[in-house]
Design a protein around this motif. Structure first.
Motif: not given
Lengths: 230, 64
Positions: A214, A218, A221, A225, A228, A230, B36, B39-40, B42-43, B46-47
């Motif tokens: 995990i 993290i 990701i 981000l 990007q 973000g 997690l 974050l997912k 947020r991802l 953002s996409e």
């Protein structure tokens, strides 16, 4: 790999718990109490010895996975090595604590700088250092490589600790398990405790590996981000 | 019950330490899963934002 780990992590805690209960029944009720090792406290031996064996196994897995990491450069070997080292450190801490409590009861003091006790303490310190090296590394790849070398070099302390009672004269009780020194009920309880702690080791290792996975996800990701913006 | 105090101390410590370690692992797992999930999310956002921008740019290009 993730699905398999998730399935195992659902079953293993239950199996470990049931086996632990049976082990407690065997140790407290089933086995006779041996004379001459501190009447009651000698029962600690059924947990102390399996924990010691399992910590040697955990550090052997660190050695094997560290070698595989250096050879293949696959992150999974680093994750397994690191997880196994952590569980090994917990088990060795328990070995030192239970041994010390037994020593106070049987010898009258908590600690002595005897070969077995000292080599086990050194073993514990080496793997604590391994975990610190692995945790404080700034670059992930470099940290993994350095820890793998440390995991291989540090393994010398495992046979040193395991053979200390045969190589040197120590106060630690001699090995009795494979030399016919145990009654059949005691041997059965001991072997059952070894199997129980093996199940617990596998469960803790699986849980630690899934945690690390995990963490890796993290990190990935977060990197995506940040690329990007973000 | 000779040395019963040491005996119970040893057992209590074994279980306390193992239980503590398992609790630490479970708590860490909960925290990480929460991190997690956020974050997912947020991802994904953002996409989606990127796609919306791309769509708007294409629409602008067509208008020009």
């Amino acid at each position: 790999m993730k699905e398999r780990i998730a399935q195992r992590s659902n079953i293993l805690p239950g199996i470990s718990f049931v086996m632990m209960m049976v082990a407690l029944y065997l140790v407290f009720i089933y086995v006779p109490t041996a004379q001459g090792m501190g009447i009651m406290v000698q029962k600690v031996f059924y947990f102390h010895v399996p924990l010691a064996w399992l910590s040697y196994l955990a550090f052997t897995i660190v050695l094997v996975c560290s070698g595989l990491y250096l050879w293949r450069r696959e992150a999974k070997w680093d994750i397994i090595a690191r997880s196994s080292a952590e569980v090994g450190v917990v088990f060795t801490a328990l070995v030192l604590i239970t041994g010390s409590i037994w020593a106070k009861s049987a010898w009258g003091y908590w600690w002595t700088w005897d070969a077995r006790l000292t080599s086990t303490l050194v073993l514990w310190l080496i793997y604590v250092a391994y975990l610190m090296v692995r945790s404080f590394a700034v670059e992930e790849d470099r940290g993994a490589r350095f820890a793998a070398v440390f995991g291989i070099a540090g393994f010398f302390s495992v046979p040193l600790s395991a053979l200390a009672i045969t190589l040197w004269r120590t106060q630690h009780p001699p090995p009795v398990i494979f030399e016919g020194g145990l009654a059949p009920e005691m041997l059965f309880a001991m072997l059952f405790c070894v199997v129980t702690f093996t199940a617990l080791y596998i469960q803790l290792l699986t849980q630690r590996i899934s945690l690390r996975q995990i963490e890796t996800e993290i990190d990935q990701i977060s990197q995506n981000l940040s690329y990007q913006g973000g | 019950m000779e040395n019963a105090g040491y005996f119970f101390a040893a057992f209590a410590l074994i279980w306390a330490l193992l239980f503590g370690y398992v609790l630490i692992l479970i708590n860490r797992q909960k925290q990480l899963r929460h991190a997690l999930d956020s974050l997912k999310a947020r991802l994904e956002e953002s996409e989606k934002g990127k796609e919306t921008k791309r769509g708007a740019r294409q629409a602008d290009g067509a208008a020009i």
